[in-house]
Write a protein that holds these residues in place. Structure first.
Motif, PDB file in Angstrom:
ATOM      1  N   LYS A   1      12.773   0.220  80.365  1.00 21.60           N
ATOM      2  CA  LYS A   1      13.979   0.183  81.185  1.00 21.60           C
ATOM      3  C   LYS A   1      13.780  -0.700  82.411  1.00 21.60           C
ATOM      4  O   LYS A   1      14.652  -1.494  82.775  1.00 21.60           O
ATOM      5  CB  LYS A   1      14.370   1.595  81.629  1.00 21.60           C
ATOM      6  CG  LYS A   1      14.889   2.479  80.521  1.00 21.60           C
ATOM      7  CD  LYS A   1      15.442   3.789  81.048  1.00 21.60           C
ATOM      8  CE  LYS A   1      16.787   3.586  81.707  1.00 21.60           C
ATOM      9  NZ  LYS A   1      17.444   4.879  82.029  1.00 21.60           N
TER      10      LYS A   1
ATOM     11  N   LEU B   1      15.567  -4.292  83.845  1.00 21.26           N
ATOM     12  CA  LEU B   1      16.378  -4.070  85.037  1.00 21.26           C
ATOM     13  C   LEU B   1      16.625  -5.382  85.779  1.00 21.26           C
ATOM     14  O   LEU B   1      15.699  -6.104  86.129  1.00 21.26           O
ATOM     15  CB  LEU B   1      15.677  -3.074  85.965  1.00 21.26           C
ATOM     16  CG  LEU B   1      16.459  -2.609  87.196  1.00 21.26           C
ATOM     17  CD1 LEU B   1      17.733  -1.892  86.759  1.00 21.26           C
ATOM     18  CD2 LEU B   1      15.597  -1.693  88.044  1.00 21.26           C
TER      19      LEU B   1
ATOM     20  N   PRO C   1      22.869  -8.163  88.429  1.00 18.44           N
ATOM     21  CA  PRO C   1      23.399  -8.689  87.168  1.00 18.44           C
ATOM     22  C   PRO C   1      24.716  -9.433  87.379  1.00 18.44           C
ATOM     23  O   PRO C   1      25.548  -9.042  88.199  1.00 18.44           O
ATOM     24  CB  PRO C   1      23.610  -7.430  86.325  1.00 18.44           C
ATOM     25  CG  PRO C   1      23.837  -6.343  87.328  1.00 18.44           C
ATOM     26  CD  PRO C   1      22.952  -6.687  88.488  1.00 18.44           C
TER      27      PRO C   1
ATOM     28  N   PRO D   1      27.863  -6.504  85.267  1.00 17.52           N
ATOM     29  CA  PRO D   1      27.349  -5.131  85.234  1.00 17.52           C
ATOM     30  C   PRO D   1      27.821  -4.327  84.035  1.00 17.52           C
ATOM     31  O   PRO D   1      27.138  -3.386  83.620  1.00 17.52           O
ATOM     32  CB  PRO D   1      27.869  -4.532  86.548  1.00 17.52           C
ATOM     33  CG  PRO D   1      29.016  -5.391  86.951  1.00 17.52           C
ATOM     34  CD  PRO D   1      28.698  -6.755  86.443  1.00 17.52           C
TER      35      PRO D   1
ATOM     36  N   GLU E   1      25.500  -5.321  81.292  1.00 18.35           N
ATOM     37  CA  GLU E   1      24.219  -4.690  81.588  1.00 18.35           C
ATOM     38  C   GLU E   1      24.231  -3.239  81.109  1.00 18.35           C
ATOM     39  O   GLU E   1      23.255  -2.743  80.542  1.00 18.35           O
ATOM     40  CB  GLU E   1      23.942  -4.729  83.090  1.00 18.35           C
ATOM     41  CG  GLU E   1      22.613  -4.071  83.470  1.00 18.35           C
ATOM     42  CD  GLU E   1      22.538  -3.666  84.930  1.00 18.35           C
ATOM     43  OE1 GLU E   1      21.430  -3.725  85.486  1.00 18.35           O
ATOM     44  OE2 GLU E   1      23.574  -3.265  85.500  1.00 18.35           O
ATOM     45  N   LEU E   2      25.339  -2.544  81.320  1.00 18.92           N
ATOM     46  CA  LEU E   2      25.463  -1.159  80.868  1.00 18.92           C
ATOM     47  C   LEU E   2      25.390  -1.089  79.348  1.00 18.92           C
ATOM     48  O   LEU E   2      24.733  -0.193  78.793  1.00 18.92           O
ATOM     49  CB  LEU E   2      26.783  -0.562  81.361  1.00 18.92           C
ATOM     50  CG  LEU E   2      27.118   0.852  80.861  1.00 18.92           C
ATOM     51  CD1 LEU E   2      26.027   1.840  81.267  1.00 18.92           C
ATOM     52  CD2 LEU E   2      28.480   1.289  81.404  1.00 18.92           C
TER      53      LEU E   2
ATOM     54  N   ALA F   1      21.776  -1.509  78.319  1.00 19.54           N
ATOM     55  CA  ALA F   1      20.978  -0.334  78.657  1.00 19.54           C
ATOM     56  C   ALA F   1      21.265   0.814  77.698  1.00 19.54           C
ATOM     57  O   ALA F   1      20.345   1.510  77.253  1.00 19.54           O
ATOM     58  CB  ALA F   1      21.272   0.086  80.099  1.00 19.54           C
TER      59      ALA F   1
ATOM     60  N   ARG G   1      22.736   1.528  88.063  1.00 18.16           N
ATOM     61  CA  ARG G   1      23.678   0.731  87.268  1.00 18.16           C
ATOM     62  C   ARG G   1      25.118   1.156  87.539  1.00 18.16           C
ATOM     63  O   ARG G   1      26.030   0.325  87.640  1.00 18.16           O
ATOM     64  CB  ARG G   1      23.347   0.860  85.780  1.00 18.16           C
ATOM     65  CG  ARG G   1      22.056   0.175  85.365  1.00 18.16           C
ATOM     66  CD  ARG G   1      21.928   0.072  83.845  1.00 18.16           C
ATOM     67  NE  ARG G   1      20.808  -0.790  83.489  1.00 18.16           N
ATOM     68  CZ  ARG G   1      19.617  -0.351  83.124  1.00 18.16           C
ATOM     69  NH1 ARG G   1      19.386   0.948  83.059  1.00 18.16           N
ATOM     70  NH2 ARG G   1      18.650  -1.199  82.818  1.00 18.16           N
TER      71      ARG G   1
ATOM     72  N   ARG H   1      26.342  -0.183  90.836  1.00 20.86           N
ATOM     73  CA  ARG H   1      26.712  -1.593  90.781  1.00 20.86           C
ATOM     74  C   ARG H   1      28.089  -1.773  90.129  1.00 20.86           C
ATOM     75  O   ARG H   1      28.865  -2.640  90.528  1.00 20.86           O
ATOM     76  CB  ARG H   1      25.644  -2.396  90.034  1.00 20.86           C
ATOM     77  CG  ARG H   1      24.353  -2.561  90.842  1.00 20.86           C
ATOM     78  CD  ARG H   1      23.397  -3.548  90.203  1.00 20.86           C
ATOM     79  NE  ARG H   1      22.772  -3.011  89.007  1.00 20.86           N
ATOM     80  CZ  ARG H   1      21.692  -2.230  89.012  1.00 20.86           C
ATOM     81  NH1 ARG H   1      21.141  -1.869  90.162  1.00 20.86           N
ATOM     82  NH2 ARG H   1      21.164  -1.796  87.889  1.00 20.86           N
TER      83      ARG H   1
END
Length: 240
Positions: free
Chosen positions: A72, A76, A80, A83, A86-87, A90, A130, A133
């Motif tokens: 993780k 990271l 980003p 975002p 990015e989610l 993840a 996250r 953000r």
């Protein structure tokens, strides 16, 4: 057969042996005798380093969390560009870990020791970062705490459902749809999988459901062929 060790640290050797036995044979395979043999040590070493089998399993869970957090943190991005994307990445990473390492994932979720609890909190801190953000960029649809709970629940639910479904009935589309349902619930972004309200696929699903009982006007072979056609139309996937 002894495990091929990556360290001379006896404690770590035992943990690595236990992880391999857990992932190859499930919890029942992790006996103190089997772990000691796989690590090339005597059973008393288990008790000397871990106290008992429960202590060993807790150490295995901590080891799993350490690997998980390392992955993780490697992914990271403190700033980003997107975002929401990015989610998605993840969430996919968490689910992939659970799908590919089910026994370790389950053990991690059951662990209650201080080490596992600290690692769990560290993982939640990354998740909340996250979510923060997303909120700062104006993407969040719900409050931050609820968003974190939805993200966590959908990820764990996806893994649980995947493993509780017979292998021949598992559909990778399930994971994509669950992820995008989470995205739609948490953010203002458009999901990558559109909600289809009408069209041939929806009509095929409706007709397929209506044919759950035998249709006397069709032979068994015709019914089988029709259901196959409807299933292909309902999937809305081009056929080669």
């Amino acid at each position: 057969m002894p495990v091929r060790h990556t360290t001379e640290d006896p404690r770590r050797r035992i943990v690595e042996a236990a992880v391999e036995l857990l992932e190859s044979g499930g919890p029942d395979a992790v006996s103190t005798r089997a772990v000691a043999a796989a690590a090339g040590m005597q059973p008393p070493a288990i008790y000397r380093y871990f106290g008992d089998k429960d202590g060993l399993l807790e150490a295995v869970a901590e080891h799993g969390y350490a690997q998980f957090l390392q992955t993780k943190r490697a992914q990271l991005d403190p700033a980003p560009k997107d975002p929401v994307e990015e989610l998605r990445r993840a969430w996919d990473m968490v689910v992939e870990f659970g799908v590919s390492r089910p026994e370790l994932f389950a053990l991690m979720n059951r662990a209650t020791g201080s080490g596992s609890d600290a690692a769990h909190r560290a993982g939640l801190d990354i998740l909340r970062g996250r979510v923060r953000r997303l909120a700062a960029a104006g993407w969040l649809r719900v409050d931050e705490e609820l968003a974190a709970q939805i993200i966590q629940a959908t990820g764990q639910g996806a893994v649980t459902t995947w493993h509780s479904t017979p292998a021949e009935r598992r559909n990778p589309a399930l994971l994509t749809v669950l992820r995008e349902s989470m995205i739609a619930a948490v953010t203002r972004a458009e999901p990558l999988v559109p909600r289809e309200e009408s069209g041939p696929a929806a009509a095929a699903r409706a007709l397929h459901a209506a044919l759950c009982d035998d249709v006397e006007v069709l032979s068994a072979a015709e019914q089988c062929l029709l259901r196959e056609w409807l299933a292909r139309l309902a999937a809305d996937t081009p056929q080669a």
